[in-house]
Design a protein around this motif. Structure first.
Motif, short mmCIF file in Angstrom:
data_model
loop_
_atom_site.label_atom_id
_atom_site.label_comp_id
_atom_site.label_asym_id
_atom_site.label_seq_id
_atom_site.Cartn_x
_atom_site.Cartn_y
_atom_site.Cartn_z
N VAL A 798 24.48 -12.48 -8.46
CA VAL A 798 24.23 -12.70 -9.88
C VAL A 798 23.22 -13.84 -10.02
CG1 VAL A 798 25.23 -13.34 -12.10
CG2 VAL A 798 26.53 -11.91 -10.51
N HIS A 799 22.08 -13.54 -10.65
CA HIS A 799 21.05 -14.56 -10.84
C HIS A 799 21.46 -15.54 -11.94
CE1 HIS A 799 17.83 -12.82 -8.31
NE2 HIS A 799 18.39 -11.65 -8.62
N PRO A 800 21.36 -16.85 -11.70
CA PRO A 800 21.68 -17.83 -12.74
C PRO A 800 20.71 -17.70 -13.92
CG PRO A 800 21.59 -18.88 -10.57
CD PRO A 800 21.02 -17.51 -10.41
N THR A 801 21.25 -17.81 -15.13
CA THR A 801 20.45 -17.75 -16.35
C THR A 801 20.61 -19.06 -17.11
OG1 THR A 801 22.26 -16.75 -17.60
CG2 THR A 801 20.74 -15.25 -16.48
N THR A 802 20.02 -19.12 -18.30
CA THR A 802 20.07 -20.34 -19.09
C THR A 802 21.50 -20.75 -19.40
OG1 THR A 802 17.93 -19.86 -20.10
CG2 THR A 802 19.39 -21.36 -21.30
N GLU A 803 22.35 -19.77 -19.70
CA GLU A 803 23.75 -20.09 -20.02
C GLU A 803 24.44 -20.78 -18.85
OE1 GLU A 803 22.33 -17.25 -20.53
OE2 GLU A 803 22.47 -16.82 -22.68
N HIS A 804 24.17 -20.33 -17.64
CA HIS A 804 24.78 -20.96 -16.46
C HIS A 804 24.25 -22.38 -16.25
CE1 HIS A 804 24.82 -16.51 -15.46
NE2 HIS A 804 26.11 -16.82 -15.55
N HIS A 805 22.94 -22.55 -16.50
CA HIS A 805 22.37 -23.90 -16.35
C HIS A 805 22.98 -24.85 -17.37
CE1 HIS A 805 19.70 -21.94 -13.65
NE2 HIS A 805 18.82 -21.48 -14.55
N VAL A 806 23.18 -24.36 -18.60
CA VAL A 806 23.79 -25.19 -19.64
C VAL A 806 25.20 -25.60 -19.23
CG1 VAL A 806 24.66 -25.19 -22.01
CG2 VAL A 806 22.40 -24.25 -21.52
N CYS A 807 25.97 -24.65 -18.73
CA CYS A 807 27.35 -24.95 -18.30
C CYS A 807 27.35 -25.96 -17.16
CB CYS A 807 28.06 -23.67 -17.87
SG CYS A 807 28.45 -22.55 -19.23
N MET A 808 26.43 -25.81 -16.22
CA MET A 808 26.41 -26.72 -15.07
C MET A 808 26.01 -28.14 -15.48
SD MET A 808 27.29 -26.47 -12.02
CE MET A 808 27.63 -28.01 -11.19
N VAL A 809 25.05 -28.23 -16.38
CA VAL A 809 24.67 -29.56 -16.90
C VAL A 809 25.84 -30.18 -17.65
CG1 VAL A 809 23.18 -30.73 -18.57
CG2 VAL A 809 22.20 -29.05 -16.99
N ASP A 810 26.59 -29.35 -18.39
CA ASP A 810 27.75 -29.85 -19.12
C ASP A 810 28.83 -30.34 -18.16
OD1 ASP A 810 29.03 -30.24 -21.72
OD2 ASP A 810 30.44 -28.70 -21.03
N ILE A 811 29.04 -29.60 -17.04
CA ILE A 811 30.05 -30.02 -16.04
C ILE A 811 29.67 -31.37 -15.46
CG2 ILE A 811 30.93 -29.50 -13.73
CD1 ILE A 811 30.82 -26.54 -14.46
N LEU A 812 28.43 -31.53 -15.04
CA LEU A 812 28.00 -32.79 -14.42
C LEU A 812 27.97 -33.91 -15.46
CD1 LEU A 812 25.12 -31.42 -12.16
CD2 LEU A 812 27.39 -32.18 -11.42
N GLY A 813 27.53 -33.58 -16.68
CA GLY A 813 27.43 -34.59 -17.72
C GLY A 813 28.77 -35.12 -18.14
N ARG A 814 29.76 -34.23 -18.32
CA ARG A 814 31.09 -34.66 -18.73
C ARG A 814 31.73 -35.58 -17.69
NH1 ARG A 814 34.12 -31.69 -22.66
NH2 ARG A 814 32.87 -30.09 -23.69
N SER A 815 31.42 -35.35 -16.41
CA SER A 815 32.01 -36.17 -15.34
C SER A 815 31.24 -37.44 -15.09
CB SER A 815 32.08 -35.35 -14.04
OG SER A 815 30.78 -34.99 -13.61
N GLY A 816 30.18 -37.69 -15.85
CA GLY A 816 29.40 -38.92 -15.71
C GLY A 816 28.32 -38.86 -14.67
N ARG A 817 28.07 -37.73 -14.08
CA ARG A 817 27.04 -37.61 -13.04
C ARG A 817 25.73 -37.20 -13.70
NH1 ARG A 817 30.99 -34.38 -8.87
NH2 ARG A 817 29.09 -34.07 -7.61
N LEU A 818 25.21 -38.14 -14.53
CA LEU A 818 24.04 -37.83 -15.34
C LEU A 818 22.78 -37.65 -14.51
CD1 LEU A 818 24.62 -40.29 -18.34
CD2 LEU A 818 25.18 -37.87 -18.20
N HIS A 819 22.64 -38.46 -13.47
CA HIS A 819 21.44 -38.34 -12.64
C HIS A 819 21.40 -37.00 -11.90
CE1 HIS A 819 19.88 -42.37 -13.36
NE2 HIS A 819 21.15 -42.82 -13.30
N GLU A 820 22.57 -36.55 -11.48
CA GLU A 820 22.60 -35.23 -10.82
C GLU A 820 22.25 -34.13 -11.81
OE1 GLU A 820 26.05 -34.32 -8.45
OE2 GLU A 820 26.41 -36.45 -8.03
#
Length: 917
Positions: A798-820
């Motif tokens: 399954v190729h990642p799309t914009t929705e997956h990128h948004v979810c991944m940024v939200d996962i890292l952002g919520r956990s405080g890993r902003l630089h990642e």
């Protein structure tokens, strides 16, 4: 003797039996007389002997005449034996009649054997054998016999020339036809009217209408057959107007029309789609007495005429009034029902046809009923027809098997089509074209292209249908090179001037993403390009997501071509405007449509409803709907969907309550989405009742929508029961269950459900991973979310799309890993969507990283300057950091831009809506 007599009693009709009985009695009486009185016959006077022989010969002729009415090989051989026993075979008249009977029974070999047995052949006997060859479609052999007849010194007569001309007409041999015409003139026989009629027909059948017309004009004595020959000749060559012109000329003469005239005229009106002229011809036929029970051909023509002009009730009335119907009558009526949407009536008529003793369904019946099953994907009915074909032993007919293969392909049963293909004893080009097209239409491009290569190795002289069959397999950029090779093959075979082939190639290039080649090819055919060519380009661009290009081609069509647009053009352009959110351009197209007759087209109105729904302009959508006098179920679905998309679920439910049609699966799915928005369970339960009432409970998409509704209304237990009771659990149902568990914070169950889904053999989709990543984001499962994101392509394809990128940024952002999260965005191969930056901005706001938040906000201000939520997020960050001056300045900007954030609201169920219908 007793068994032989019993056999005759069983096989032959009474009138034939009486004649045979009389002959047998005379034969046995004569034998007894010879036995008891030796030379008594010799002692008879010559007159008595001649009378006896004449009576026997007359009885033989009567038997042959009766058998010829309904030719049957058993009856033919019985009469042949009795003729020999009666000593009448030496008479050429009896031998000639027997030869014709054998030919009509289909046992042509017996006719040839009989011809060879006779030594003193006259002209009539030669004419009979030539006619037999023509009946069995051996036209060249018939001509060879004529040459042999001349070589043996047998004189020909006008009937001989008519027979030879008939062979040349069927063989489309114009050169030899002219020779026979000259021979007729030289022999002084051209004055015979029936020979002249045959010459007119021969020229018409060979495509030389000028000679046919000239010869007709030179005839001194014309009869009804002469007029019918010229009328049918023009009809045969698709010159329908001229055919009707000759009909009018005949009416001005002293000749009165007959059933053949009426049949030809009705056929011409059918092809011209002239309802008024056809009705007038019908009335003229009634006046002439040609529309009666015994004129079956006229009635059949009228059935086809009214059916094709969409007056199936008139066609059915004619059919019911026919006292005698043949198989053509039944086939015409079945086809009439099929053309006018009467699928059930067509199948009922086929069922009734099987109980009529005088008629049996034939190959034409089968190839008429099977396309109905194909187009409507009626697999069950198609299988029933297949069983009927096997019972009636029609499975060896190529046309029948080809139709069966097409039916199974249209019903997505590829395996059955393959089985029929590989087990066929003989195959023709249509068979291969059907297989290639079936593979292409069912997404099996490799199989289609591989079979096409095998076909070229077997038959290099492929035709245009082969090209049209293989091109749909080239539907992705990966197939571009193969499509180009097909283009080269198309040029090699000389299809450059064929507009249909060029249109198909243009569409192929668009599907493969090569818009430049499509545009170049369109320019090459610009002189011959019709509205279909432009529609192919515009529709192809719209269907493949090239919306700007579709609008550019439309502007080019209006400015540079002389071709006018139609409703199909406008439907595609309206769709492009809706997808691009171009409200002004969409309204301009709407105004353009209102100035043309295309504005009343129901498909265009439905497209406008969808477009305004995407714009959020539900009032314009409502105006179009209520000012239109022509609605179908799609119209209602479009307006309900427009309300649902714009979160006006109450109006969607109100509209559903007054729905004029029986809802389909799209209606139910849309209205369930409206119930989900309202979050009011009692409405959803009422819709659930509708689902069982209309039999949609087995639809996997309906089950998924129902599951979502119960989940969002807080009834996870009922949602789980809906999932477990679904007969076929589709990927949509699994996705909905994962989302439901996540919505109710049952993280572990969501992950376990995903694992069960994989174990059951269901392949995950984009939505599956969007739901999983959303679950991980809200549950703080960072490592699990990273694993799903990193393995969704490598493990699951399954190729990642914009929705997956948004979810991944939200996962890292919520956990405080902003630089990642920032590094993830920067490493994306595509330009980051505003939604991705928006998720990152929310994370910066949540963790108070003002510097990074301000940088992200500047990016978002440039991408979406009118989105107030970005300004509010940055302003809140300024306030949290104590940067009041910057916060005030940002508030001032918001006020100057007149940006407003939509007010939040809550719903209260006051019981004003009822969806009971």
């Amino acid at each position: 003797m007793h068994s032989f007599k019993s056999y005759l009693l069983w096989r032959l009709p009474n009138n034939v039996l009486s004649s045979i009985t009389r002959t047998c009695k005379r034969f046995y009486n004569a034998t007894a007389h010879l036995y008891f009185a030796h030379q008594s016959l010799d002692n008879m006077s010559q007159r008595i002997q001649e009378e006896f022989r004449y009576t026997c010969l007359q009885d033989v002729f009567n038997m042959i005449r009766y058998v010829a009415l309904e030719p049957n090989i058993v009856n033919a051989t019985v009469v042949h034996a009795l003729t020999l026993k009666a000593g009448c075979f030496a008479d050429l008249r009896a031998a000639t009649s027997l030869l014709s009977v054998y030919s009509r029974t289909g046992y042509f070999g017996s006719s040839m054997a009989l011809f060879d047995e006779v030594h003193d052949k006259d002209t009539i006997f030669w004419n009979a054998i030539m006619s037999a060859y023509i009946e069995n479609r051996c036209f060249e052999v018939a001509l060879d016999l004529f040459v042999k007849m001349i070589g043996e010194g047998i004189e020909f007569d006008p009937t001989t020339l008519v027979i030879v001309i008939s062979a040349l007409s069927n063989g489309r041999s114009l050169v030899y036809g002219k020779l026979i015409h000259g021979l007729s003139v030289k022999a002084g026989m051209i004055s015979y009217t029936f020979l002249s009629n045959a010459v007119i027909d021969m020229y018409a059948k060979c495509g030389d209408l000028s000679s046919s017309e000239f010869f007709f004009a030179e005839m001194e004595h014309k009869d009804i057959v002469s007029w019918n020959s010229i009328i049918s000749g023009y009809l045969y060559n698709n010159r329908y107007e001229k055919s009707l012109w000759y009909l009018k000329e005949m009416n001005c003469s002293e000749i009165q029309g007959d059933g053949v005239t009426i049949s030809c005229a009705i056929a011409a009106c059918t092809c011209l789609q002239e309802f008024g002229a056809g009705s007038a011809v019908h009335g003229w036929g009634i006046k002439l007495g040609c529309v009666k029970s015994h004129h079956i051909a006229v009635a059949n023509s009228l059935i086809s005429f009214y059916s094709q002009l969409q007056d199936v009730n008139a066609a059915e009335c004619i059919f019911e009034e026919m006292m005698v119907k043949n198989v053509i009558s039944w086939n015409a009526m079945i086809r009439g029902f099929a053309l006018n949407g009467g699928v059930q009536e067509a199948f009922n008529l086929l069922h009734d046809m099987q109980f009529v003793r005088s008629v049996e369904p034939d190959i034409t019946t089968i190839v008429t009923i099977l396309p109905i099953c194909s187009e409507l994907m009626l697999l069950r009915e198609g299988k029933s027809v297949h069983g009927f074909i096997i019972r009636r032993v029609m499975g060896s007919e190529l046309s029948v098997v080809n139709c069966l293969m097409d039916m199974y392909f249209k019903c997505s049963n590829v395996e059955k089509s393959e089985y029929l293909f590989w087990t066929m004893p003989t195959k023709d080009l249509v068979t291969y074209n059907t297989m290639i097209s079936g593979y292409a239409q069912n997404g099996q491009a490799w199989e289609a292209q591989n079979l096409f290569k095998k076909l070229l190795s077997w038959c290099s002289a492929s035709t245009l249908p082969t090209l049209l069959a293989i091109l749909p397999s080239c539907d992705s950029p990966q197939s571009l090179e193969f499509g180009r090779s097909i283009h080269g093959w198309h040029q090699k075979l000389g299809f450059l001037n064929n507009i249909l082939a060029s249109n198909s190639l243009i569409y192929m290039y668009i599907c493969c993403g090569d818009l430049l080649s499509a545009s170049t090819l369109l320019c090459r055919i610009s002189v011959r390009a019709d509205v279909t060519s432009w529609n192919v380009v515009i529709t192809g661009c719209t269907q493949n997501g090239h919306f700007w290009e579709a609008l550019e081609f439309f502007n080019c069509m209006r400015q540079k071509s002389l071709v006018g647009y139609d409703s199909i053009t406008l439907v595609s352009v309206v769709s492009a405007c809706g997808n691009l959110d171009l409200a002004l351009q969409g309204k301009l197209i709407h105004g353009l449509a209102l100035k043309t007759p295309a504005g009343i087209d129901i498909h265009l109105q439905n497209s406008l409803l969808t477009m305004y729904g995407r714009f959020g302009d539900t009032e314009s959508a409502r105006w179009i709907f209520y000012h239109s006098h022509n609605h179908n179920l799609c119209s209602w679905n479009c307006l309900i969907s427009a309300f649902t998309q714009n979160e006006d679920a109450k109006k969607a439910l109100e509209l559903f309550r007054v729905l004029d049609f029986e809802p389909n699966d799209i209606t139910i799915s849309t209205i369930l989405s409206a119930c989900t928005q309202l979050g009011i369970l009692r409405y959803g339960k009422q819709i659930h009742g509708h689902i069982y009432r209309f039999g949609f409970n087995k639809n996997p998409f309906i089950s998924a929508a129902l599951l979502n509704m119960y989940s969002n209304c807080g009834r996870l237990d009922v949602a789980l029961r809906v999932f477990n009771s679904s007969p076929g659990k589709s990927v949509s149902a699994w996705n909905s269950l994962i989302s439901a568990y996540g919505f109710h914070n049952n993280t572990q169950q969501a992950i376990e459900t995903f694992q069960e889904m994989i174990n059951s053999g269901i392949s995950p989709t984009n939505i599956t991973f969007v739901n999983l990543l959303s679950v991980c984001s809200h549950s703080g499962l960072v490592d699990e979310g990273c694993w799903y994101y990193n393995n969704m392509f490598s493990t699951f394809g399954v190729h990642p799309t914009t929705e997956h990128h948004v979810c991944m940024v939200d996962i890292l952002g919520r956990s405080g890993r902003l630089h990642e999260a920032y590094d993830l965005i920067k490493k994306l191969e595509v330009q980051p969507d505003p939604g991705i930056w928006g998720a990152f901005l929310s994370a910066c706001n949540y963790h108070g990283d003002l510097d990074m938040g301000r940088a992200v906000a500047d990016i978002l201000f440039s991408l979406e300057p009118e989105n107030v939520s970005y300004y509010v997020a940055l302003c809140n960050m300024y306030v949290a950091a104590g940067r009041w001056e910057e916060a005030v300045n940002l508030r001032t900007i918001i006020q100057e831009k007149q940006l407003k954030k939509p007010a939040g609201y809550s719903l209260t169920d006051v019981g004003l809506i009822s969806v009971n219908r």
